[in-house]
Design a protein around this motif. Structure first.
Motif, short mmCIF file in Angstrom:
data_model
loop_
_atom_site.label_atom_id
_atom_site.label_comp_id
_atom_site.label_asym_id
_atom_site.label_seq_id
_atom_site.Cartn_x
_atom_site.Cartn_y
_atom_site.Cartn_z
N LEU A 87 0.84 -1.20 0.00
CA LEU A 87 0.00 0.00 0.00
C LEU A 87 0.88 1.26 0.00
N ASP A 88 1.95 1.19 0.79
CA ASP A 88 2.88 2.33 0.87
C ASP A 88 3.55 2.59 -0.47
N ARG A 89 3.85 1.50 -1.20
CA ARG A 89 4.64 1.63 -2.44
C ARG A 89 3.78 1.93 -3.66
N THR A 90 2.49 1.74 -3.55
CA THR A 90 1.64 1.99 -4.72
C THR A 90 0.71 3.17 -4.47
N TYR A 91 -0.32 2.94 -3.66
CA TYR A 91 -1.33 3.97 -3.46
C TYR A 91 -0.72 5.25 -2.88
N VAL A 92 0.09 5.10 -1.83
CA VAL A 92 0.63 6.29 -1.16
C VAL A 92 1.54 7.07 -2.10
N LEU A 93 2.41 6.36 -2.84
CA LEU A 93 3.35 7.05 -3.74
C LEU A 93 2.63 7.70 -4.92
N GLN A 94 1.52 7.08 -5.35
CA GLN A 94 0.82 7.58 -6.52
C GLN A 94 -0.18 8.68 -6.18
N SER A 95 -0.43 8.89 -4.89
CA SER A 95 -1.44 9.86 -4.48
C SER A 95 -0.77 11.09 -3.87
N ALA A 96 -1.24 12.24 -4.29
CA ALA A 96 -0.68 13.49 -3.75
C ALA A 96 -1.24 13.76 -2.37
N ASN A 97 -0.40 14.37 -1.54
CA ASN A 97 -0.80 14.79 -0.20
C ASN A 97 -1.26 13.64 0.69
N VAL A 98 -0.75 12.45 0.45
CA VAL A 98 -1.07 11.30 1.28
C VAL A 98 0.23 10.87 1.97
N ALA A 99 0.22 10.87 3.29
CA ALA A 99 1.43 10.55 4.05
C ALA A 99 1.66 9.06 4.08
N SER A 100 2.90 8.68 4.28
CA SER A 100 3.23 7.26 4.42
C SER A 100 2.55 6.72 5.67
N LEU A 101 2.45 5.40 5.73
CA LEU A 101 1.79 4.79 6.88
C LEU A 101 2.48 5.18 8.19
#
Length: 705
Positions: A87-101
């Motif tokens: 999730l950290d490597r896909t959704y979080v990296l691809q989404s702006a203004n979303v912090a890592s877990l």
């Protein structure tokens, strides 16, 4: 299960695969939201439970429980991050203004702390543990270190914890400084340290040691569990409360006593602490006042004149030790020391110059035992430092020249090299113009030595009148002025004198010699009943004594007729021969004083175990007279210098007002001169038509060509 530290129904790898599958089916945002909600709910629940407990509950203190929560939470968050790594490597990296877990998990805790009062409570409890440690009590360092790191990780340290820490520190040390400084006592030598938390009264050295201990403690505390950036503002706060705000009290209470007692370690503490709070200006002020006060006690006390220079040397050495060992040779304090020395030495006109010259004379005079075990050159270097502060250098030069003349003429110097070395030191300080006459005197003695050797060879070749006649040739411009003394010398001495004049005229045509027998000495071989003795006498004493080689008895009047001496000189000469320690003449009537009616005979019965005896001349009270003559001569010379300087200034400027003239004149003169003295010289120059006052403005002067 992870938050409850229980095993999961599925393996961690299987959970990872499930997360990966959901992400591939575009459920990433839903998973992220659920994880965030779950972390938020768990965090609020745990912190609320802890916050409802008392500070020290049965199950553990709030600090301990919060520490356990934070340690467990970060471990759980690390495991959650591993499970939801995809999730950290896909959704979080691809989404702006979303912090890592990991960041999201920390933000959850941060919001819970900020939105509730537990943050303030935790800060209060942590600071309470710090205060307990400052009081010397046991503190929960583990919890404090962990929670401080939590504030750092959550980004709350600088915004919330650090200001509270500084405020608490300030309040703590305000109370401590008021308690300790308010009960400071006078400094006593050889004091022991006080415990850090001692409530008993302290002296300033003990207080300074206490402050140093506090600084060391806070430095260790900052290194142990505070953020690296906390040390500087923390120490600055402590120093401001313990030192800066009490600088005047600390200096007023004990600075003089600490310097008097030579408490170098404590003075070093004071310098270090005042330097750290930029209070060296205050230290400089007290340092300068102390030096002047101690110096004035020496200079302004006539009863201490005998040892004044020795006392000043000892004082300078002691203060130099303070500068080097305690004040780190600080240039500002060294400048204050020099200025203060210069002020107090010159607070008493003429005497320091006279006594410094006399001290040098005593130090390099042969037979002086006080410096037998001390390196004379080192001593002279120290004296030159004192000389450097003296303004009346022309007066010093006059006294030094008189003393040097006596040492050279009577062969009383330790060595010629020492004399040259001292003159060279003075030359380096004041320039060749200052030592021109002194160097001329030394050259005269070198010339005399060479010339005397040649004349001695001539006398030995002519054995008929060889009485061992030696002459010192002195250039009148270099040497002190001596009043001629009327003296009828013995015939054989007169013949030797004439022989020398002829010898000298052959080598130096056109030069005229003036004889000063009162400066000479002689060695007479005298036969007593006990046996022959050698008597070391002045020329005047020898002339009087030689009269008794032809007469058994002479009256005072007869002696005066044969010698041509004036009463004052003759009386003291006869007193030295007939009334002193070695009475080679007998006097009738007996007594310690000589009268014009006395009759004298040769004392053949004189006895002494010594084969060579020095009979000193009776010293009249000439020291004061000589000093007065020297000062009058210097004042006359200064008067001419002031006149010349005023005329030169106005000749260059043509016209000048009184204030500007005084300013420029005083900057040119190499000695101190008062306004009254200058005004007197101006009036004299006006009377002599060198300058004139302006008709419209009396304060304006014009040069008259």
């Amino acid at each position: 299960a992870i938050q409850l530290s229980q095993p999961t129904p599925q393996g961690l790898e299987e959970l990872y695969r499930d997360c990966e599958g959901l992400c591939l089916h575009k459920f990433g945002s839903d998973i992220y939201a659920m994880v965030q909600a779950e972390l938020g709910a768990y965090t609020r629940q745990r912190l609320d439970e802890i916050n409802h407990l008392s500070d020290a509950s049965v199950g553990g203190s709030v600090l301990e429980l919060t520490t356990q929560f934070w340690v467990g939470y970060t471990q759980q968050l690390d495991m959650i991050k591993c499970i939801f790594l995809y999730l950290d490597r896909t959704y979080v990296l691809q989404s702006a203004n979303v912090a890592s877990l990991w960041s999201m998990g920390l933000n959850v805790v941060r919001r819970c702390l900020v939105d509730t009062d537990i943050k303030s409570r935790l800060i209060r409890l942590v600071l309470g543990e710090v205060a307990k440690e400052r009081d010397g009590k046991s503190a929960d360092q583990t919890s404090v270190k962990c929670l401080v790191q939590m504030f750092v990780d959550l980004g709350l340290y600088s915004q919330f914890f650090m200001p509270s820490l500084i405020d608490a520190t300030r309040d703590y040390y305000v109370k401590e400084s008021r308690r300790l400084v308010g009960s400071l006592v006078a400094t006593q030598p050889a004091e022991g340290p006080r415990p850090t938390n001692s409530a008993s009264a302290m002296s300033v050295p003990q207080y300074l040691t206490h402050v140093k201990l506090r600084i060391d403690e806070e430095t260790q505390r900052a290194a142990l569990y505070l953020s690296p950036g906390s040390k500087a503002p923390l120490l600055s706060t402590i120093l401001a409360e313990l030192v800066e705000k009490h600088t005047e009290r600390l200096l007023t209470t004990s600075f003089d006593a600490m310097v008097d007692a030579h408490m170098l370690a404590d003075l070093a503490n004071m310098y270090s602490l005042l330097s750290s709070v930029n209070q060296l200006d205050a230290l400089k002020r007290y340092w300068a006042v102390y030096v002047k006060k101690v110096g004035l006690r020496l200079v302004q006390a006539p009863e201490l004149d005998v040892g004044l220079v020795s006392d000043m040397l000892a004082m300078k050495q002691r203060l130099d030790d303070v500068m080097k060992s305690a004040f780190q040779s600080n240039s500002m304090l060294a400048h204050a020391l020099r200025d203060s020395f210069e002020d107090f030495i010159n607070s008493r006109r003429s005497k320091p110059a006279q006594l410094t010259a006399k001290f040098i004379d005593q130090s390099i005079r042969s037979g002086n035992r006080s410096t037998a075990d001390e390196d004379i050159d080192s001593l002279l270097n120290r004296v030159v430092v004192i000389f450097r502060f003296i303004h009346d250098k022309d007066l010093f030069e006059a006294y030094y020249k008189r003393d040097l003349a006596k040492r050279l003429l009577y062969n009383k110097s330790v060595s010629a090299d020492t004399e040259r070395s001292m003159v060279q030191k003075l030359r380096m300080e004041c320039g060749p113009g200052f030592t021109k006459r002194l160097e001329g005197m030394l050259r005269d003695m070198d010339f005399t030595s060479d010339l005397d050797g040649k004349f001695t060879n001539l006398q030995e070749a002519q054995e008929a009148n060889n009485i061992g006649f030696h002459v010192s040739i002195l250039t009148q411009a270099f040497w002190p002025t001596y009043e001629p003394m009327p003296l009828t010398i013995p015939r054989n001495v007169e013949l030797a004198q004439e022989q020398f004049v002829q010898f000298y005229s052959e080598k130096h045509n056109g030069r005229k010699l003036y004889w000063q027998p009162n400066l000479g000495t002689c060695l007479l071989k005298v036969s007593f009943d006990e046996g022959p003795k050698e008597l070391s006498l002045t020329i005047v004493q020898g002339t009087v004594l030689l009269l008794f080689s032809e007469h058994d008895e002479l009256s005072y009047q007869q002696i005066q007729e044969n010698t041509g001496l004036e009463d004052v000189e003759l009386m003291r000469t006869l007193q030295s021969l007939a009334c002193g320690k070695y009475r080679v003449l007998a006097k009738e009537p007996k007594g310690r004083d000589v009268a014009g009616t006395d009759v004298f005979t040769f004392n053949a019965a004189f006895t002494s175990p010594q084969a060579r005896i020095k009979i000193g001349q009776i010293l009249l009270k000439e020291a004061e007279k000589e000093s007065k003559e020297v000062e009058e001569h210097i004042q006359l010379d200064r008067m001419y210098q002031v006149d010349a300087a005023i005329v030169r200034i106005l000749k260059a400027r043509k016209r000048l007002d009184h204030t500007a003239l005084m300013t420029e004149l005083l900057s040119r003169l190499k000695f101190n001169s008062t306004s009254a003295e200058v005004k007197e010289r101006i009036e004299t120059l006006i009377e002599r038509d060198y300058i004139k006052r302006d008709d419209a403005d009396p304060s304006l002067y014009h040069y008259l060509a």
